[in-house]
Design a protein around this motif. Sequence first.
Motif, mmCIF file in Angstrom:
data_model
loop_
_atom_site.group_PDB
_atom_site.id
_atom_site.type_symbol
_atom_site.label_atom_id
_atom_site.label_comp_id
_atom_site.label_asym_id
_atom_site.label_seq_id
_atom_site.Cartn_x
_atom_site.Cartn_y
_atom_site.Cartn_z
ATOM 1 N N GLU A 184 41.800 38.180 31.666
ATOM 2 C CA GLU A 184 42.163 39.595 31.757
ATOM 3 C C GLU A 184 41.946 40.155 33.164
ATOM 4 N N GLU A 185 40.830 39.822 33.776
ATOM 5 C CA GLU A 185 40.521 40.371 35.103
ATOM 6 C C GLU A 185 41.442 39.823 36.182
ATOM 7 N N ILE A 186 41.753 38.539 36.119
ATOM 8 C CA ILE A 186 42.638 37.998 37.163
ATOM 9 C C ILE A 186 44.076 38.478 36.958
ATOM 10 N N GLU A 218 44.776 41.454 35.738
ATOM 11 C CA GLU A 218 44.690 42.819 36.266
ATOM 12 C C GLU A 218 44.852 42.808 37.789
ATOM 13 N N LYS A 219 44.190 41.877 38.449
ATOM 14 C CA LYS A 219 44.285 41.770 39.908
ATOM 15 C C LYS A 219 45.704 41.430 40.337
ATOM 16 N N GLU A 220 46.340 40.508 39.620
ATOM 17 C CA GLU A 220 47.728 40.147 39.924
ATOM 18 C C GLU A 220 48.643 41.359 39.839
ATOM 19 N N LEU A 238 47.888 44.575 40.059
ATOM 20 C CA LEU A 238 47.600 45.529 41.135
ATOM 21 C C LEU A 238 48.212 45.057 42.447
ATOM 22 N N GLN A 239 48.130 43.766 42.717
ATOM 23 C CA GLN A 239 48.707 43.228 43.950
ATOM 24 C C GLN A 239 50.223 43.346 43.966
ATOM 25 N N PRO A 247 42.826 46.706 31.694
ATOM 26 C CA PRO A 247 42.632 45.465 30.958
ATOM 27 C C PRO A 247 42.127 45.713 29.542
ATOM 28 N N LEU A 267 43.000 30.068 39.746
ATOM 29 C CA LEU A 267 42.638 31.367 40.309
ATOM 30 C C LEU A 267 41.161 31.680 40.051
ATOM 31 N N ASP A 292 42.904 29.360 46.942
ATOM 32 C CA ASP A 292 43.806 30.272 47.647
ATOM 33 C C ASP A 292 44.689 29.560 48.668
#
Length: 383
Positions: free
Chosen positions: A10-12, A14-16, A18-19, A27, A180, A185
Amino acid sequence: MIAKTFFGFEEILEKELLQLGAQDVTPGIRMVSFIGDKGFMYKANIALRTALKILKPIYHFRVTNEESLYKGISGINWANYMNSNMTFVIDSTVHSDKFNHTEFVSQKTKDAIVDQFRTRTGQRPSVDKDHPDVRINIHIDKDQCSVALDTSGASLHHRGYRTATNIAPINEVLGAGMLLLSGWDGQGDFLDPMCGSGTLLAEAAMIACNIPANINRKEFAFEKWSDWDNQLFDVVTDSLLKKVREFHYTITGYDKAPSAVQKAKDNIKNANLDEYIKIEERDFFDTEKETKGPLHMAFNPPYGERIDIQMERFYATIGDTLKKSYPGTNAWFITANLEALKFVGLKPSRKIKLFNGSLEARLVKYEMYEGSKRAKFMNPIED
């Protein structure tokens, strides 16, 4: 809109989002809600690595029994989303003591839609479970029913590049999320020492080069919608491809099975990633680190569900190989055999709970230092 994902991602996700530029990103459990226009809906489907589906909610109502379900579905003007010549299918998820079976909910929803068209036009759309024009998602939680259009169609883990698989291949979304979470990266060398059909290699290369996850996918559900905008889709795709970056390190895969090596090579070629990835027929247990700098290792070892091996010896040999032959390596792997982890003989620096299908799993990290860990901290670098 709603992006569905696996537990733990869920957190990654969410980050995707936003980016990518999503608004009001929130989330939840196995999902992330967000706001975006049609162009962003296209972008989310093409680019998100850890999303399984992108749903577009269209209606929400309270449901207490069979009658209220039928009435609620009938309250939607389905002519806004399909016509009587189109095919459709219902996917239902139910968490309620008011309904016992998802099939019943799907059937009742289908009846309400078909009856509406038959009453208004004298014709009815047909159900097509394999390749429908419109895929409708019903989610009932206690006494709340949410109706959404599935913008993706088949799960987004179907990237389009994997045509050949081995026994127990890792799901592409699970693989991307695992990478991820591991912090990959693209700023270093990468090794998958048990690469199988090459999924982790492909996902690692796409992350490293910022290549959209679903650029090789053949189709999305929204392409059959009446408001499908091919020109806008092309603009969105081109804008994503302009952000692809160069990669200056190595991505390598090993597998001891010749058939796996060939399948991996075929899949990597299908993904147009063969310029970034080298695949070799080698047994990880007979190898040693070949790169000079830090190495990022990630793999999906067998854990007995569909592959018969001697688990205790196998996992002990993983630990021995890492300890003796791979200094300067951050090694990550996922396993659903939690007992087998005890035989690795190394203490993981991280353990992350995930699910591989219905199996509870752990994503574990082992930090293999150059020299001893004690020496690393007792001898700081001098200016």
